[in-house]
Structure formats: C-alpha cells, structure tokens
Design a protein around this motif. Structure first.
Motif, short mmCIF file in Angstrom:
data_model
loop_
_atom_site.label_atom_id
_atom_site.label_comp_id
_atom_site.label_asym_id
_atom_site.label_seq_id
_atom_site.Cartn_x
_atom_site.Cartn_y
_atom_site.Cartn_z
N THR A 104 0.85 -1.19 0.00
CA THR A 104 0.00 0.00 0.00
C THR A 104 0.88 1.24 0.00
O THR A 104 1.93 1.27 0.64
CB THR A 104 -0.92 0.02 1.24
OG1 THR A 104 -1.75 -1.14 1.21
CG2 THR A 104 -1.80 1.25 1.26
N TRP A 105 0.42 2.26 -0.72
CA TRP A 105 1.08 3.55 -0.78
C TRP A 105 0.03 4.65 -0.67
O TRP A 105 -1.07 4.50 -1.19
CB TRP A 105 1.84 3.71 -2.09
CG TRP A 105 2.37 5.09 -2.31
CD1 TRP A 105 3.56 5.58 -1.87
CD2 TRP A 105 1.71 6.17 -2.97
NE1 TRP A 105 3.69 6.91 -2.23
CE2 TRP A 105 2.56 7.29 -2.91
CE3 TRP A 105 0.48 6.31 -3.60
CZ2 TRP A 105 2.23 8.53 -3.47
CZ3 TRP A 105 0.15 7.54 -4.15
CH2 TRP A 105 1.03 8.63 -4.09
N HIS A 149 -7.88 5.05 -4.87
CA HIS A 149 -8.97 5.98 -4.58
C HIS A 149 -8.39 7.26 -4.03
O HIS A 149 -7.24 7.30 -3.60
CB HIS A 149 -9.98 5.36 -3.60
CG HIS A 149 -9.40 5.04 -2.26
ND1 HIS A 149 -9.63 5.81 -1.15
CD2 HIS A 149 -8.58 4.04 -1.85
CE1 HIS A 149 -9.00 5.29 -0.11
NE2 HIS A 149 -8.35 4.22 -0.51
N GLY A 150 -9.19 8.31 -4.10
CA GLY A 150 -8.69 9.58 -3.60
C GLY A 150 -9.75 10.65 -3.58
O GLY A 150 -10.88 10.46 -4.04
N GLY A 151 -9.36 11.81 -3.06
CA GLY A 151 -10.24 12.95 -2.94
C GLY A 151 -10.51 13.61 -4.28
O GLY A 151 -9.96 13.24 -5.32
N ALA A 152 -11.34 14.63 -4.24
CA ALA A 152 -11.81 15.30 -5.44
C ALA A 152 -10.69 15.84 -6.32
O ALA A 152 -10.79 15.83 -7.54
CB ALA A 152 -12.76 16.43 -5.06
N GLN A 168 -3.12 3.92 -3.03
CA GLN A 168 -3.12 2.81 -3.96
C GLN A 168 -2.72 1.55 -3.20
O GLN A 168 -1.78 1.58 -2.40
CB GLN A 168 -2.11 3.05 -5.09
CG GLN A 168 -2.40 4.26 -5.93
CD GLN A 168 -1.39 4.42 -7.05
OE1 GLN A 168 -0.89 3.43 -7.60
NE2 GLN A 168 -1.08 5.66 -7.39
N THR A 169 -3.43 0.46 -3.48
CA THR A 169 -3.13 -0.82 -2.84
C THR A 169 -3.02 -1.89 -3.92
O THR A 169 -3.94 -2.06 -4.73
CB THR A 169 -4.22 -1.21 -1.83
OG1 THR A 169 -4.37 -0.15 -0.88
CG2 THR A 169 -3.86 -2.48 -1.10
N GLU A 202 -12.63 6.41 -7.39
CA GLU A 202 -11.86 5.18 -7.26
C GLU A 202 -11.63 4.57 -8.62
O GLU A 202 -12.33 4.90 -9.59
CB GLU A 202 -12.58 4.17 -6.36
CG GLU A 202 -13.88 3.66 -6.94
CD GLU A 202 -14.59 2.67 -6.03
OE1 GLU A 202 -14.16 2.45 -4.89
OE2 GLU A 202 -15.60 2.09 -6.48
N LYS A 203 -10.63 3.68 -8.68
CA LYS A 203 -10.30 3.03 -9.95
C LYS A 203 -9.66 1.68 -9.67
O LYS A 203 -8.88 1.54 -8.73
CB LYS A 203 -9.34 3.91 -10.74
CG LYS A 203 -9.04 3.43 -12.13
CD LYS A 203 -8.23 4.46 -12.90
CE LYS A 203 -8.06 4.01 -14.34
NZ LYS A 203 -7.32 5.00 -15.12
N PHE A 204 -10.00 0.70 -10.48
CA PHE A 204 -9.36 -0.60 -10.46
C PHE A 204 -8.43 -0.64 -11.67
O PHE A 204 -8.86 -0.39 -12.79
CB PHE A 204 -10.38 -1.72 -10.57
CG PHE A 204 -11.15 -1.98 -9.31
CD1 PHE A 204 -10.86 -3.08 -8.52
CD2 PHE A 204 -12.18 -1.14 -8.91
CE1 PHE A 204 -11.57 -3.32 -7.36
CE2 PHE A 204 -12.89 -1.37 -7.76
CZ PHE A 204 -12.58 -2.47 -6.97
N ILE A 205 -7.15 -0.96 -11.44
CA ILE A 205 -6.16 -0.98 -12.51
C ILE A 205 -5.61 -2.40 -12.60
O ILE A 205 -4.90 -2.86 -11.70
CB ILE A 205 -5.03 0.02 -12.22
CG1 ILE A 205 -5.61 1.43 -12.00
CG2 ILE A 205 -4.00 0.01 -13.35
CD1 ILE A 205 -4.64 2.40 -11.34
#
Length: 102
Positions: free
Chosen positions: A21-22, A51-54, A36-37, A70-73
C-alpha cells in the motif's frame, strides 16, 4: 470493501492478498489525498485499487461538483513488480519479489 466486475471477472478487495500500500501523505479527508493498494487474486492476477479525494488523480465529478473517486487498474506480473519498485521501499520489494540482481 470495494469490488468491480471487469471483462466478466470479479475483483474484490476483501477476497485478495494485499501485496503493498502507498499513500501520498495527505489525510483521508483532504481533497488531494490518494491511496493505492496492490492486490493479488487467488488466480494469480494482480490489480491496484486506487482511490482519492476530489483533487487527486482519482477524483471524479458528479453534477458538476468534484468528489472522491476510485479506480481498479489491472496489472500483469511485470507491471505489479514495476508498481512495487515505484511505491514500496527496498525491504518490502525484496519480501515480495525476492532480491534483484545488483
């Protein structure tokens, strides 16, 4: 918990192994916060849940207003190793991938 179906496959952060995780150091409530994990599925597939803020790289917009996102990569083994090089320290990298050549 976060989950998403991509190309007919389930990606669920609750049923995977967390590799590393970072985060960028901002507090979770900050508009610039992002995390990011790296996850590994039982099938051996890798993905990053980010995931993150606006105002982060993963921010979103709803009704013209900025909001968290959020996003799945999805990642190959090589991409997961590269992510680990970039976001984890040397000891964490070695614990996961083994010691690289000098």
């Amino acid at each position: 918990m976060a989950k998403k179906i991509i190309n007919g496959k389930m990606y669920n952060t609750d049923t995977t192994q967390v590799i590393g995780t970072w985060d960028n150091g901002y507090t979770r409530g900050d508009f610039y916060f992002e995390e990011q994990t790296l996850h590994k599925k039982k099938t051996g597939e890798y993905f990053v849940y980010a995931h993150g803020g606006a105002y982060s790289s993963f921010g979103d917009s709803y009704g013209g207003q900025g909001c968290a996102g959020e996003k799945f990569i999805l990642m190959s083994v090589e991409q997961a190793q590269q992510w680990s090089e970039e976001y984890l320290d040397a000891d964490e990298y070695i614990a996961i991938w083994g010691e690289p050549e000098e």
